[in-house]
Design an enzyme around this catalytic site. Sequence first.
Site, PDB file in Angstrom:
ATOM      1  N   HIS A  24      63.266  15.576 -49.796  1.00 20.69           N
ATOM      2  CA  HIS A  24      62.378  16.696 -49.502  1.00 20.69           C
ATOM      3  C   HIS A  24      62.960  18.033 -49.891  1.00 20.69           C
ATOM      4  CE1 HIS A  24      60.241  13.440 -47.858  1.00 20.69           C
ATOM      5  NE2 HIS A  24      59.187  14.186 -48.075  1.00 20.69           N
ATOM      6  N   ARG A  66      51.435  18.527 -47.630  1.00 25.22           N
ATOM      7  CA  ARG A  66      52.525  18.024 -46.772  1.00 25.22           C
ATOM      8  C   ARG A  66      52.664  18.984 -45.589  1.00 25.22           C
ATOM      9  NH1 ARG A  66      55.063  16.579 -52.098  1.00 25.22           N
ATOM     10  NH2 ARG A  66      55.679  14.385 -51.968  1.00 25.22           N
ATOM     11  N   ARG A  96      47.800  15.686 -44.997  1.00 28.23           N
ATOM     12  CA  ARG A  96      48.613  14.541 -44.584  1.00 28.23           C
ATOM     13  C   ARG A  96      49.252  14.939 -43.257  1.00 28.23           C
ATOM     14  NH1 ARG A  96      53.487  12.241 -47.045  1.00 28.23           N
ATOM     15  NH2 ARG A  96      54.464  14.284 -46.887  1.00 28.23           N
ATOM     16  N   GLU A 109      52.534   3.199 -48.288  1.00 28.84           N
ATOM     17  CA  GLU A 109      53.967   3.454 -48.480  1.00 28.84           C
ATOM     18  C   GLU A 109      54.830   2.293 -48.015  1.00 28.84           C
ATOM     19  OE1 GLU A 109      54.747   8.080 -48.072  1.00 28.84           O
ATOM     20  OE2 GLU A 109      53.770   7.330 -46.270  1.00 28.84           O
ATOM     21  N   ASN A 132      56.901   7.481 -53.751  1.00 30.76           N
ATOM     22  CA  ASN A 132      58.292   7.833 -53.406  1.00 30.76           C
ATOM     23  C   ASN A 132      58.819   6.900 -52.317  1.00 30.76           C
ATOM     24  OD1 ASN A 132      57.855   9.955 -55.121  1.00 30.76           O
ATOM     25  ND2 ASN A 132      57.565  11.464 -53.497  1.00 30.76           N
ATOM     26  N   ASP A 133      58.013   6.766 -51.275  1.00 26.74           N
ATOM     27  CA  ASP A 133      58.436   5.879 -50.198  1.00 26.74           C
ATOM     28  C   ASP A 133      58.166   4.420 -50.532  1.00 26.74           C
ATOM     29  OD1 ASP A 133      59.648   7.339 -48.096  1.00 26.74           O
ATOM     30  OD2 ASP A 133      57.732   8.342 -47.769  1.00 26.74           O
ATOM     31  N   ARG A 149      65.780   6.684 -51.139  1.00 34.97           N
ATOM     32  CA  ARG A 149      65.327   7.665 -52.143  1.00 34.97           C
ATOM     33  C   ARG A 149      66.183   8.924 -52.159  1.00 34.97           C
ATOM     34  NH1 ARG A 149      59.626   9.840 -49.491  1.00 34.97           N
ATOM     35  NH2 ARG A 149      59.950  11.773 -50.620  1.00 34.97           N
ATOM     36  N   CYS A 190      49.957   9.687 -55.253  1.00 37.98           N
ATOM     37  CA  CYS A 190      50.424  11.055 -54.982  1.00 37.98           C
ATOM     38  C   CYS A 190      51.944  11.182 -54.953  1.00 37.98           C
ATOM     39  CB  CYS A 190      49.830  11.603 -53.692  1.00 37.98           C
ATOM     40  SG  CYS A 190      50.336  10.687 -52.238  1.00 37.98           S
TER      41      CYS A 190
HETATM   42  C1  PEP Z   1      55.515   9.586 -51.144  1.00 31.77           C
HETATM   43  O1  PEP Z   1      56.210   8.962 -50.338  1.00 31.77           O
HETATM   44  O2  PEP Z   1      55.338   9.219 -52.327  1.00 31.77           O
HETATM   45  C2  PEP Z   1      54.850  10.826 -50.742  1.00 31.77           C
HETATM   46  C3  PEP Z   1      53.969  11.410 -51.512  1.00 31.77           C
HETATM   47  O3  PEP Z   1      55.208  11.354 -49.557  1.00 31.77           O
HETATM   48  P1  PEP Z   1      56.578  12.134 -49.348  1.00 31.77           P
HETATM   49  O4  PEP Z   1      57.236  12.301 -50.686  1.00 31.77           O
HETATM   50  O5  PEP Z   1      56.237  13.420 -48.714  1.00 31.77           O
HETATM   51  O6  PEP Z   1      57.328  11.214 -48.445  1.00 31.77           O
HETATM   52 MG    MG Z   2      56.155   9.466 -48.281  1.00 30.54          MG
END
Ligand code: PEP
Ligand code: MG
Length: 764
Positions: free
Chosen positions: A382, A488, A524, A624, A647-648, A658, A695
């Site tokens: 993040h 977010r 979200r 996710e 991402n998750d 990650r 996303c």
């Molecule tokens: C993800 O996990 O891909 C996502 C968009 O959420 P974040 O990156 O905020 O965890």
């Molecule tokens: Mg995520």
Amino acid sequence: MAMSSMRTMKKDQKDHTKLICDISEISGLFQDSSTLETFLQKIVEMIADHMHSDVCSIYLLNEHKGELELRATHGLNADFIGKVTLKLGEGLTGLALKELRPICERNASQNANFRYFPGLGEEKFESFLAVPIIRGTTRIGAMVIQNTQKNYFVEDDIKILKAITTQLANTIELAKLILSIEEKPAVPSEEKPAPHLKFIKGKVGAPGFAYAESIILSESQLSLSDNLSTWPALTVSDFHQALGITEQELKTLQEQIEEKLSDVASMIFTAQILMLKDKAFVDAIDHLIAQGLNPPLAVMQVVKEYMRRFENLPDEYLREKSHDIRDIGYRLLKNLLGRQNETLDYGGRIVVARELFPSDILKLSSQNIKGVILLSGGVTSHLSILAQSLQIPLLIADIAGLLDLPARTKILMDADQGNIYIDPGEEIIRSFKNKIDDHLGILKSRDDVTDATYTQDGTQVHLSANINLLGDVKYAHMFKAEGIGLYRTEFPFIVRSNFPGEEEQLIIYKKLIDSFPGKPVTFRTLDIGGDKVLSYFDHHSKERNPYLGLRSIRFSLSHIDIFSQQIRAILRAGVSAELRIMFPMISSLDEFQRAKGVVLQCMKELKKEKIPCHRLPQIGMMVEIPAILEIIDDLAQEADFMSIGTNDFIQYMLAVDRSNEKVADLYLPQHPAILRALKTIVDAARKYKKEVSVCGDMAHEEKFLPYFLGIGIRSLSINPTYLPKMQAAITKIHLPKAEALTQAILKEKHLKEINRLLGIPAKS
Ligand code: PEP
Ligand code: MG
């Protein structure tokens, strides 16, 4: 060498108890000590007097050189102060510090370890007692007493000298720190050879270019760029004036950052402002000044003491706050010395740090840093996401030598390619000239961006924006995002010092909705935990596996009050908007329904309270967690829409953290398991005619576009700065060809072949 046996001898009565008491009030020694040398000199004189010894000397360890230096003496030739040096382990004194034990010799010059310095005048002192000065296991130096009479020191003397040095250790260490600053006011370059780093390959956290001088955030020195001896004698009222100026300076910074980053920057400098008002802090400085210390030295001493206290805290987050204290120290010193214009902070520099917290990067951004190089973190962490929104190029390179670079080393960051050039030559600089001048060229308005996006053969693909900070909205507009596919909401939570209440959230959410009229806005719900730590909520220290812990929707569902406040704020802000609410990290149908139940309950309550709110928001979920692949049909029927958070999803599917650069090579979006799973999700959504989008960061990588389109994805939500690039790439895609490629990819079992089909170059 064993300590020599000793005979108890009759000596004049020594009042050791009194000495220890005197020394426990050691700060009194600062009184009329105009310099630190005088202070150390007073100590040796006092000890020589009380111990009835002919000699007392203090040696301090210079860590860089690994040498002990004579810094004060009573009884030896004072001309040798600063000139006599001993390696750790050399001579009896060096040995005492190396082995962390007292050494007592009745006939020192006969000892094989005795180190003779012609002219120092030591040879006539036969009795010798050296005691290490240590704090915990940290070596500070050694205290030595000597006497002409043989067999002079007895067991009791050892105990007493040990007790005295233990009491003095902290103060001497402080004096030593200040002395070392006095000696090396500016750059520690002579002491520490610059590591021979020329080129480093890092991982891209946030793209862009920067060419600037470095500043190392872990520098624990607190100094201005000049010598203490040139400082004027100041008064306590100068100090109080500096306090006022510093407070005003921080308030102005706070105002500026609130203007620029109103959603997240609330109270970001408040802790520092409060510290300036802290009675204990101010009193401690006042006290030292009253005892005769020049105010800048008093500030340094107290600030260092506070920094040390923070650095010793078990909580990593609080430890890092010692930066804030050092920052206060800098500002106070600067203002005391009337150097308001001195650039001692981060403006225009590339910050190199082991790690940063979101509030740090916001503060740094408010001081207009050029770039950030971190030793740890992940590209989808993040912090990277925040840096992208702040338009700060960020690279991650786990090279410890980076922290040893001399201050103000020129660095060129190519954060598009992940390259770091240290002290680059003219040629390299020239080759990047255009990019450096225009490192955010991507942000220039592009006339060729169109409202809607179609493939070459006319299939529409919807492009929405991911919004992290309200500041991103202007780029979303500039590049014609069709809506907000992911807001977010956690960033305002991460940076504050307490949970923002319903009304505070309402203001932020309304700003977002108002800035995007008539277009879908997807909130979200709070996604904290994992690497998104709230400083004011103690979830981090208690969790061994924060990514598998009380994160995201799990946090919200176990804190219904916090969750309800957020939902109410969203429903109220979105009263007349095209409102979508999305839950992160959903792992079961029951969980989704519980979360949805909270939304329905909030709507009911708001209605009862006659507060206007949205009555029919779309309620969707993020994909996710791999488990839902098995229940995807159930969820696809229940949710109004789904958005794949790659991402998750990748992190959990492949069990690769990650945010851990050590396993970054295993974080593979093109892994066949990921690609096939994406298809399963899309098939389910399409079966129940539900919108599905991507996303996560994978969505802005052009190389995956044909595959996404090939499995039927028609909606992507990305960081707005990527919109022009992705639109251009989509217009070049011919859907039947993309579908054929997708079929070929789905048949492949091996990464190598998948890489070849996707055009991902083999690793060198
Ligand atoms: C993800 O996990 O891909 C996502 C968009 O959420 P974040 O990156 O905020 O965890
Ligand atoms: Mg995520």
